[in-house]
Design a protein around this motif. Structure first.
Motif, PDB file in Angstrom:
ATOM      1  N   LYS A  13       0.817  -1.213   0.000  1.00 32.43           N
ATOM      2  CA  LYS A  13       0.000   0.000   0.000  1.00 32.43           C
ATOM      3  C   LYS A  13       0.854   1.267   0.000  1.00 32.43           C
ATOM      4  CE  LYS A  13      -3.732  -2.281   2.543  1.00 32.43           C
ATOM      5  NZ  LYS A  13      -4.540  -2.281   3.804  1.00 32.43           N
ATOM      6  N   ASN A  14       2.109   1.120   0.375  1.00 35.10           N
ATOM      7  CA  ASN A  14       3.014   2.274   0.458  1.00 35.10           C
ATOM      8  C   ASN A  14       4.358   1.942  -0.177  1.00 35.10           C
ATOM      9  OD1 ASN A  14       1.420   4.073   2.460  1.00 35.10           O
ATOM     10  ND2 ASN A  14       1.554   2.100   3.519  1.00 35.10           N
ATOM     11  N   ILE A  15       4.946   2.933  -0.833  1.00 37.56           N
ATOM     12  CA  ILE A  15       6.323   2.834  -1.296  1.00 37.56           C
ATOM     13  C   ILE A  15       7.074   4.025  -0.725  1.00 37.56           C
ATOM     14  CG2 ILE A  15       7.923   2.782  -3.238  1.00 37.56           C
ATOM     15  CD1 ILE A  15       5.715   1.642  -4.966  1.00 37.56           C
ATOM     16  N   VAL A  16       8.143   3.760  -0.009  1.00 36.49           N
ATOM     17  CA  VAL A  16       8.962   4.808   0.588  1.00 36.49           C
ATOM     18  C   VAL A  16      10.349   4.785  -0.052  1.00 36.49           C
ATOM     19  CG1 VAL A  16      10.017   5.688   2.706  1.00 36.49           C
ATOM     20  CG2 VAL A  16       7.751   4.601   2.795  1.00 36.49           C
ATOM     21  N   GLU A  73      -1.752   4.400  -7.956  1.00 39.32           N
ATOM     22  CA  GLU A  73      -1.720   5.662  -7.225  1.00 39.32           C
ATOM     23  C   GLU A  73      -2.946   6.506  -7.568  1.00 39.32           C
ATOM     24  OE1 GLU A  73       1.416   9.249  -6.194  1.00 39.32           O
ATOM     25  OE2 GLU A  73       1.342   8.484  -8.244  1.00 39.32           O
ATOM     26  N   LYS A  74      -3.321   6.544  -8.827  1.00 38.11           N
ATOM     27  CA  LYS A  74      -4.502   7.307  -9.242  1.00 38.11           C
ATOM     28  C   LYS A  74      -5.774   6.727  -8.639  1.00 38.11           C
ATOM     29  CE  LYS A  74      -2.407   8.894 -13.542  1.00 38.11           C
ATOM     30  NZ  LYS A  74      -2.327   8.709 -15.028  1.00 38.11           N
ATOM     31  N   LYS A  75      -5.784   5.424  -8.412  1.00 41.87           N
ATOM     32  CA  LYS A  75      -6.941   4.780  -7.789  1.00 41.87           C
ATOM     33  C   LYS A  75      -6.893   4.877  -6.264  1.00 41.87           C
ATOM     34  CE  LYS A  75      -7.796   1.358 -11.432  1.00 41.87           C
ATOM     35  NZ  LYS A  75      -7.863  -0.104 -11.757  1.00 41.87           N
ATOM     36  N   GLU A  76      -5.840   5.553  -5.745  1.00 43.01           N
ATOM     37  CA  GLU A  76      -5.646   5.723  -4.300  1.00 43.01           C
ATOM     38  C   GLU A  76      -5.488   4.396  -3.568  1.00 43.01           C
ATOM     39  OE1 GLU A  76      -8.770   8.217  -2.829  1.00 43.01           O
ATOM     40  OE2 GLU A  76      -7.953  10.005  -3.801  1.00 43.01           O
ATOM     41  N   ASN A 108      10.361   8.830 -11.052  1.00 37.96           N
ATOM     42  CA  ASN A 108      10.586   7.631 -11.870  1.00 37.96           C
ATOM     43  C   ASN A 108       9.622   6.509 -11.501  1.00 37.96           C
ATOM     44  OD1 ASN A 108      12.572   8.695 -13.477  1.00 37.96           O
ATOM     45  ND2 ASN A 108      14.280   7.775 -12.355  1.00 37.96           N
ATOM     46  N   LEU A 109       9.243   6.418 -10.236  1.00 38.77           N
ATOM     47  CA  LEU A 109       8.258   5.411  -9.837  1.00 38.77           C
ATOM     48  C   LEU A 109       6.973   5.581 -10.634  1.00 38.77           C
ATOM     49  CD1 LEU A 109       8.622   5.310  -5.939  1.00 38.77           C
ATOM     50  CD2 LEU A 109       8.935   3.375  -7.499  1.00 38.77           C
ATOM     51  N   PRO A 160       3.719   1.795 -15.123  1.00 38.42           N
ATOM     52  CA  PRO A 160       2.255   1.747 -15.225  1.00 38.42           C
ATOM     53  C   PRO A 160       1.579   1.176 -13.988  1.00 38.42           C
ATOM     54  CG  PRO A 160       3.241   1.064 -17.291  1.00 38.42           C
ATOM     55  CD  PRO A 160       4.369   1.201 -16.311  1.00 38.42           C
ATOM     56  N   CYS A 161       2.141   0.101 -13.438  1.00 43.28           N
ATOM     57  CA  CYS A 161       1.508  -0.523 -12.273  1.00 43.28           C
ATOM     58  C   CYS A 161       1.471   0.424 -11.084  1.00 43.28           C
ATOM     59  CB  CYS A 161       2.213  -1.823 -11.906  1.00 43.28           C
ATOM     60  SG  CYS A 161       3.942  -1.636 -11.409  1.00 43.28           S
ATOM     61  N   VAL A 162       2.433   1.321 -10.985  1.00 42.30           N
ATOM     62  CA  VAL A 162       2.468   2.288  -9.889  1.00 42.30           C
ATOM     63  C   VAL A 162       1.515   3.448 -10.156  1.00 42.30           C
ATOM     64  CG1 VAL A 162       3.894   3.981  -8.667  1.00 42.30           C
ATOM     65  CG2 VAL A 162       4.811   1.711  -9.179  1.00 42.30           C
ATOM     66  N   SER A 163       1.614   4.046 -11.330  1.00 45.72           N
ATOM     67  CA  SER A 163       0.789   5.221 -11.628  1.00 45.72           C
ATOM     68  C   SER A 163      -0.700   4.900 -11.615  1.00 45.72           C
ATOM     69  CB  SER A 163       1.190   5.811 -12.987  1.00 45.72           C
ATOM     70  OG  SER A 163       0.992   4.870 -14.028  1.00 45.72           O
TER      71      SER A 163
END
Length: 224
Positions: free
Chosen positions: A108-111, A189-192, A178-179, A183-186
């Motif tokens: 759920k999080n990327i740091v 993220e847009k879907k929260e 860059n993250l 596609p899998c990240v963006s």
């Protein structure tokens, strides 16, 4: 002639410090968390956070965040960089770990966590330095932030230490950008369903600075 068993040869060659550490782990943490380890072995891991950190031995995320077994999925590389999405058929260890964490573990999080006195960042600010080997793997890797390093280096109003800290933090923003090329990240993220974070750890003081997602500034968390 006296023959020494093969397993004894291997044991004597293994670093004693690591063996002592393992013994301490088994009698301490493992003994107290045996059930936790056995449950992880049965059910698998399900960490909620991926941390991209530097491989510097002084900045271990599991230690800094006092994490227990199975709580963090950590990928470490020189200067905690995330390369841009590049499905070119080459070998991409950081991208592979990112893919697994997002697609399989569904974190759920990327740091992205940088740190003070980073050797990789220092190398990026000193591109004229001799390569450590003919392959110059560090030089090639740090070329990812070469444009930012060049801009920071031109600022003569900053001291060398200030330039290094500046690039350490800029590179975190760079990796977060860059993250979002993945596609899998963006999409997530847009879907929260996925949140990106930046953090910077000061080795000398133990301070943790968190990147404000709105401004990009690094701020100290409020004390409880």
């Amino acid at each position: 002639m006296i023959r020494i068993p093969a397993n004894r040869i291997c044991m004597s060659a293994f670093p004693e410090q690591l063996l002592n550490g393992y013994r301490s782990f088994m009698s301490g943490r493992y003994a107290h968390e045996t059930n936790r380890y056995r449950e992880l072995a049965r059910s698998g891991q399900s960490p909620e956070t991926l941390i991209v950190a530097c491989c510097d031995s002084r900045a271990a995320p599991e230690t800094i965040f006092d994490a227990g077994p199975g709580e963090l999925f950590v990928v470490r590389n020189v200067a905690n960089l995330v390369p841009p999405y590049s499905p070119d058929g080459e070998y991409h260890s950081t991208s592979a770990a990112l893919e697994f964490a997002v697609q399989s573990l569904k974190v759920k999080n990327i740091v992205v966590m940088g740190h003070g006195r980073c050797g990789g960042i220092r190398a990026a600010l000193s591109p004229v330095a001799e390569p450590l080997s003919p392959g110059d793997f560090i030089g090639k890797w740090m070329s990812l932030v070469a444009p930012a390093a060049e801009d920071v280096s031109k600022n003569t109003m900053l001291t060398a230490a200030e330039r290094q800290t500046a690039l350490e933090r800029i590179s975190i923003r760079f990796s977060i950008a860059n993250l979002r090329t993945f596609p899998c990240v963006s999409i997530l993220e847009k879907k929260e369903r996925l949140t990106l974070h930046g953090a910077w750890f000061d080795i000398s003081t133990g301070e943790l600075w968190i990147m404000n997602p709105e401004t990009g500034d690094f701020e100290r968390p409020e004390a409880e």
